[in-house]
Design a protein around this motif. Structure first.
Motif, short mmCIF file in Angstrom:
data_model
loop_
_atom_site.label_atom_id
_atom_site.label_comp_id
_atom_site.label_asym_id
_atom_site.label_seq_id
_atom_site.Cartn_x
_atom_site.Cartn_y
_atom_site.Cartn_z
N GLU A 134 -32.03 33.39 30.47
CA GLU A 134 -33.00 33.28 31.11
C GLU A 134 -32.82 33.26 32.42
O GLU A 134 -32.40 32.02 33.25
N GLU A 171 -43.91 36.04 31.14
CA GLU A 171 -43.09 36.46 29.99
C GLU A 171 -43.53 36.16 28.29
O GLU A 171 -42.77 36.61 28.00
N ARG A 172 -44.08 34.48 28.56
CA ARG A 172 -44.36 34.60 26.93
C ARG A 172 -45.45 35.09 26.46
O ARG A 172 -46.23 35.18 25.11
#
Ligand code: NCD
Length: 307
Positions: A53, A233-234
């Motif tokens: 990531e 991103e979540r």
């Protein structure tokens, strides 16, 4: 010593004594590095970093930390360029890296729980450098070290954790670590959609837990206010991200309304929740956090390498 006790997966696995020793070790490393450009604790050792990531601070500070204690680093490179992009599993990737014989592995992945999975198949000790929204233990260690340096203690403090607490791994690891200290109050400050996950507060045994929708109502009670960005991103639904964007924000003019303001912390990167006009205020501690990260990780690597 069983290998599992050298892994660093969760801040839940460590005692107050561990943290206190780590901070003393960190102070020794800071002093040592003032005198010598490179120390020798890591001589002959290799740190493998596997970051699946994006990362700036964590990856770089691990690299610097290992280099400063005299060790070597082999970085996995970009996930997109590796076989993981062809569908190789994390376990296979980690087994393969482990087969080359690193002394320690630092791993970051988007999947909660995967650092533990990696540790289970890896003979070398594994350090969790962030597993999805789950945990980021080395960030919590540098956060605690910074708090200890700034206030001289952790016991009795009142700490606000603000922002995307639902998806943030730094605030979960920091909560578990603060739970090892006495008389600490944590204020979880977030709009209801972003409030702290129940699994986190349920596992806290000592910390006093308070909740607030916004910092304005509690700021006067705080010693530290730790802000986090919205973890874009979540979010599975991008419109939800857009709706919540800007729902909390710190800047110089809003802080100037208060007679007494807490120290401001942030794991970085920031987006728009923390204005750069706060940077010059003496209460801004986030660049100090980032700097401390290298020393704390060096102390941790030294300890893990010593077994
Ligand atoms: C944090 C992370 O990766 O969880 N960054 C960091 O390691 N300093 C915070 C974030 O990405 O918001």
């Amino acid at each position: 010593m069983p290998k599992t006790s050298r892994d660093v997966i969760s801040t839940k696995d460590f005692s107050r004594e561990f943290y206190e020793n780590l901070f003393q070790e960190t102070d020794r490393i800071v002093r040592g590095l003032k005198k010598n450009r490179i120390l020798r604790y890591g001589k002959g050792s290799i740190l493998a970093t596997i970051f699946l990531e994006p990362s700036t601070r964590t990856r770089l500070s691990f690299h610097y930390a290992m280099t400063k204690i005299g060790g070597e680093v082999v970085d996995f490179g970009l996930a997109e360029a590796a076989s993981i992009a062809k569908g190789e599993t994390l376990e296979d990737t980690v087994r393969m890296v482990d087969g080359y014989g690193p002394s320690v592995v630092a791993i970051r992945t988007p999947v909660p729980g995967s650092a533990k999975v990696a540790a289970d198949v890896c003979a070398a000790p594994v350090i969790n450098a962030g597993d999805g929204q789950n945990e980021h233990p080395t960030q919590a260690m540098l956060d605690l070290y910074t708090i200890q340096k700034v206030r001289g203690r952790i016991d009795g403090l009142r700490i606000g954790l603000m922002g995307d607490l639902a998806h943030s791994r730094t605030t979960s690891s920091l909560s578990y670590a603060l739970d090892r200290f006495d008389d600490v109050t944590v204020f979880y400050i977030a709009p209801s959609e972003l409030q702290v996950r129940p699994e986190i507060t349920q596992s806290l045994k000592h910390v006093r837990v308070e909740r607030a929708e916004s910092y304005e109502t509690v700021i006067r009670d705080l010693d530290f206010l730790y802000a986090t960005r919205l973890q874009k991103e979540r979010f599975s639904d991008p419109s939800e991200y857009d709706r919540l964007k800007g729902s909390y924000k710190l800047d110089r003019s809003s802080l100037s309304k208060y007679e007494k303001v807490p120290y401001i912390m942030h794991p970085l990167p920031r987006v728009d929740e923390l204005n750069k006009d706060v940077d010059d205020l003496p209460i801004a501690k986030y660049f100090e956090q980032a700097k401390n990260g290298m020393y704390v990780r060096a102390a941790l690597l030294k300890r893990v390498l010593a077994g």
